[in-house]
Design a protein around this motif. Structure first.
Motif, mmCIF file in Angstrom:
data_model
loop_
_atom_site.group_PDB
_atom_site.id
_atom_site.type_symbol
_atom_site.label_atom_id
_atom_site.label_comp_id
_atom_site.label_asym_id
_atom_site.label_seq_id
_atom_site.Cartn_x
_atom_site.Cartn_y
_atom_site.Cartn_z
ATOM 1 N N TYR A 61 9.709 43.287 -104.406
ATOM 2 C CA TYR A 61 8.611 43.466 -105.364
ATOM 3 C C TYR A 61 8.295 44.947 -105.543
ATOM 4 C CZ TYR A 61 7.058 38.719 -106.443
ATOM 5 O OH TYR A 61 6.971 37.448 -106.947
ATOM 6 N N SER A 62 8.244 45.668 -104.430
ATOM 7 C CA SER A 62 7.927 47.100 -104.501
ATOM 8 C C SER A 62 8.966 47.847 -105.323
ATOM 9 C CB SER A 62 7.863 47.695 -103.090
ATOM 10 O OG SER A 62 6.842 47.073 -102.341
ATOM 11 N N GLU A 63 10.230 47.482 -105.129
ATOM 12 C CA GLU A 63 11.302 48.173 -105.847
ATOM 13 C C GLU A 63 11.215 47.941 -107.357
ATOM 14 O OE1 GLU A 63 16.083 48.831 -105.438
ATOM 15 O OE2 GLU A 63 15.306 46.850 -105.832
ATOM 16 N N SER A 64 10.748 46.753 -107.730
ATOM 17 C CA SER A 64 10.661 46.440 -109.163
ATOM 18 C C SER A 64 9.348 46.919 -109.789
ATOM 19 C CB SER A 64 10.813 44.928 -109.382
ATOM 20 O OG SER A 64 9.745 44.234 -108.769
ATOM 21 N N GLY A 65 8.505 47.572 -108.963
ATOM 22 C CA GLY A 65 7.262 48.133 -109.496
ATOM 23 C C GLY A 65 6.063 47.220 -109.373
ATOM 24 N N ASP A 66 6.244 46.036 -108.752
ATOM 25 C CA ASP A 66 5.125 45.113 -108.549
ATOM 26 C C ASP A 66 4.473 45.371 -107.187
ATOM 27 O OD1 ASP A 66 5.359 43.731 -110.967
ATOM 28 O OD2 ASP A 66 6.965 42.479 -110.172
ATOM 29 N N VAL A 67 3.268 44.873 -107.041
ATOM 30 C CA VAL A 67 2.531 45.079 -105.788
ATOM 31 C C VAL A 67 2.607 43.807 -104.936
ATOM 32 C CG1 VAL A 67 0.302 45.630 -104.749
ATOM 33 C CG2 VAL A 67 0.954 46.668 -106.942
ATOM 34 N N PRO A 68 3.215 43.891 -103.753
ATOM 35 C CA PRO A 68 3.267 42.711 -102.880
ATOM 36 C C PRO A 68 1.897 42.421 -102.274
ATOM 37 C CG PRO A 68 4.195 44.609 -101.753
ATOM 38 C CD PRO A 68 3.879 45.059 -103.160
ATOM 39 N N ILE A 69 1.663 41.166 -101.934
ATOM 40 C CA ILE A 69 0.377 40.819 -101.325
ATOM 41 C C ILE A 69 0.378 41.230 -99.849
ATOM 42 C CG2 ILE A 69 -0.083 38.932 -102.929
ATOM 43 C CD1 ILE A 69 0.791 36.960 -100.750
ATOM 44 N N ALA A 70 -0.823 41.339 -99.286
ATOM 45 C CA ALA A 70 -0.982 41.821 -97.906
ATOM 46 C C ALA A 70 -0.211 40.959 -96.907
ATOM 47 C CB ALA A 70 -2.464 41.847 -97.549
ATOM 48 N N GLU A 71 -0.214 39.663 -97.136
ATOM 49 C CA GLU A 71 0.477 38.724 -96.237
ATOM 50 C C GLU A 71 1.966 39.064 -96.119
ATOM 51 O OE1 GLU A 71 1.646 33.995 -96.527
ATOM 52 O OE2 GLU A 71 -0.229 34.655 -97.449
ATOM 53 N N TRP A 72 2.584 39.397 -97.247
ATOM 54 C CA TRP A 72 4.011 39.751 -97.241
ATOM 55 C C TRP A 72 4.237 41.092 -96.542
ATOM 56 C CZ3 TRP A 72 4.977 38.892 -103.210
ATOM 57 C CH2 TRP A 72 4.813 37.530 -103.503
ATOM 58 N N VAL A 73 3.332 42.033 -96.792
ATOM 59 C CA VAL A 73 3.462 43.368 -96.194
ATOM 60 C C VAL A 73 3.359 43.284 -94.673
ATOM 61 C CG1 VAL A 73 2.433 45.670 -96.028
ATOM 62 C CG2 VAL A 73 2.591 44.535 -98.260
ATOM 63 N N ILE A 74 2.404 42.498 -94.192
ATOM 64 C CA ILE A 74 2.239 42.313 -92.742
ATOM 65 C C ILE A 74 3.518 41.734 -92.139
ATOM 66 C CG2 ILE A 74 1.009 40.967 -90.981
ATOM 67 C CD1 ILE A 74 -1.499 41.218 -92.867
ATOM 68 N N GLN A 75 4.087 40.742 -92.831
ATOM 69 C CA GLN A 75 5.325 40.119 -92.349
ATOM 70 C C GLN A 75 6.479 41.120 -92.345
ATOM 71 O OE1 GLN A 75 5.333 37.037 -91.123
ATOM 72 N NE2 GLN A 75 7.490 37.180 -90.566
ATOM 73 N N ALA A 76 6.567 41.922 -93.391
ATOM 74 C CA ALA A 76 7.639 42.926 -93.477
ATOM 75 C C ALA A 76 7.528 43.954 -92.355
ATOM 76 C CB ALA A 76 7.596 43.620 -94.835
ATOM 77 N N LYS A 77 6.301 44.335 -92.012
ATOM 78 C CA LYS A 77 6.098 45.285 -90.905
ATOM 79 C C LYS A 77 6.503 44.659 -89.574
ATOM 80 C CE LYS A 77 2.503 48.264 -92.855
ATOM 81 N NZ LYS A 77 1.073 48.655 -92.809
ATOM 82 N N LYS A 78 6.131 43.392 -89.385
ATOM 83 C CA LYS A 78 6.508 42.682 -88.153
ATOM 84 C C LYS A 78 8.022 42.626 -87.988
ATOM 85 C CE LYS A 78 2.637 39.444 -87.548
ATOM 86 N NZ LYS A 78 2.239 38.014 -87.648
ATOM 87 N N GLU A 79 8.704 42.455 -89.110
ATOM 88 C CA GLU A 79 10.165 42.296 -89.073
ATOM 89 C C GLU A 79 10.908 43.624 -89.113
ATOM 90 O OE1 GLU A 79 10.855 39.657 -92.355
ATOM 91 O OE2 GLU A 79 9.990 37.941 -91.317
ATOM 92 N N GLY A 80 10.159 44.720 -89.216
ATOM 93 C CA GLY A 80 10.791 46.039 -89.203
ATOM 94 C C GLY A 80 11.468 46.419 -90.502
ATOM 95 N N LEU A 81 11.052 45.793 -91.597
ATOM 96 C CA LEU A 81 11.632 46.127 -92.905
ATOM 97 C C LEU A 81 10.994 47.381 -93.495
ATOM 98 C CD1 LEU A 81 11.746 42.517 -94.401
ATOM 99 C CD2 LEU A 81 13.722 43.893 -93.743
ATOM 100 N N ILE A 82 9.741 47.592 -93.127
ATOM 101 C CA ILE A 82 9.023 48.779 -93.600
ATOM 102 C C ILE A 82 8.259 49.402 -92.436
ATOM 103 C CG2 ILE A 82 8.769 48.011 -95.999
ATOM 104 C CD1 ILE A 82 5.868 47.169 -95.284
ATOM 105 N N ALA A 83 8.007 50.691 -92.551
ATOM 106 C CA ALA A 83 7.129 51.402 -91.612
ATOM 107 C C ALA A 83 6.252 52.296 -92.482
ATOM 108 C CB ALA A 83 7.946 52.194 -90.603
ATOM 109 N N TYR A 84 6.589 53.593 -92.543
ATOM 110 C CA TYR A 84 5.907 54.476 -93.498
ATOM 111 C C TYR A 84 6.610 54.427 -94.849
ATOM 112 C CZ TYR A 84 3.519 56.133 -89.354
ATOM 113 O OH TYR A 84 2.763 56.190 -88.210
#
Length: 262
Positions: free
Chosen positions: A51-74
């Motif tokens: 979603y971020s790459e396509s210019g959309d804003v992901p919801i907080a729930e997805w962002v939290i999950q992505a951080k847990k899985e190590g897909l994103i940091a800073y």
């Protein structure tokens, strides 16, 4: 279920199947080896970066999950970059579970419904607990059948529309009752028939009833795929049982399914 796991991994090009010394074997692909190194991800975690790459804003729930899985940091991590590249590069092969089929059958065409409504529809249709169905909806999205928006509204994709049509043109109830009828293997067999229809039409014109499979069919398919005869026979029996292949014809459902992924 080992069979289910193997089908899923093969459908995502993380493993490949080869016939060696007349035995069906599975081997890690380069993608698969890297996936072991980086570890697992979830559909929700992946949506953060897609979603971020396509210019959309992901919801907080997805962002939290992505951080847990190590897909994103800073920013996006090496793991996130790998899985983003994987999602864009692989050519997914069909793999339909009971839940996938139920989701496709119950999804309306050309409009959104709320995920909670879809969960209820699937639950009433095939049973199962809510947690399992939510997971299945995530998998169906990962397979490209549906898209779920930030507000939990769900809609069929173009691929989902086509596969839904294929299912509804075949034996729907048999497909629903079968744990995983359409796999990379059964699809590959179906595709060989589709691409060599003139040859198979000649075989089918010959006298005699076909019960599950004909040896001439097996011989032709074996020339195109590295599968054992037993696996080809099982695939032919399954395709006929599910209505993607007739006794002596490629059905409309089979044709639509192949073309959906072509």
């Amino acid at each position: 279920d080992l069979g289910e796991i193997l089908h899923l991994l093969e459908s995502k090009e993380l493993i490949r199947r080869e016939l060696i010394k007349n035995k069906d074997t599975y081997w890690l692909t380069e993608w698969g080896r890297d996936a072991i190194k980086f570890g697992t991800v979830s559909p929700d975690g992946m949506k953060t970066i897609t979603y971020s790459e396509s210019g959309d804003v992901p919801i907080a729930e997805w962002v939290i999950q992505a951080k847990k899985e190590g897909l994103i940091a800073y920013g996006i991590t090496d793991k996130g970059i790998f899985y983003l590249k994987l999602s864009k590069s692989i050519r997914r092969k069909p793999y339909l579970t009971t839940y996938d089929s139920a989701i496709l059958v119950k999804m309306p065409r050309k409009r959104y419904i709320h995920r909670d409504e879809l969960i209820k529809l699937v639950q009433d249709y095939v049973g199962g607990d809510e947690k399992a169905i939510i997971k299945a909806i995530g998998e169906a999205e990962a397979k490209g059948f549906i898209i779920e928006l930030q507000n939990k509204m769900v809609k069929l994709t173009e691929l989902g529309e086509k596969v839904k049509t294929a299912i509804e043109s075949a034996k729907v109830q048999e497909i629903i009752r079968t744990k995983f009828g359409i796999t990379p293997t059964t699809y590959s067999v179906l595709k060989v028939i589709y691409e060599n229809l003139n040859v198979f039409n000649r075989i089918w014109k010959e006298k005699g009833e076909i019960r599950g499979y004909k040896q001439d069919e097996v011989g032709i398919i074996k020339k195109h795929l590295t599968l054992s005869e037993d696996e080809i026979k099982k695939a032919l029996i399954m395709l006929r049982a599910l209505g993607f292949l007739g006794e002596k014809s490629l059905t409309e459902g089979g044709k639509i399914l192949v073309e959906a992924y072509s």
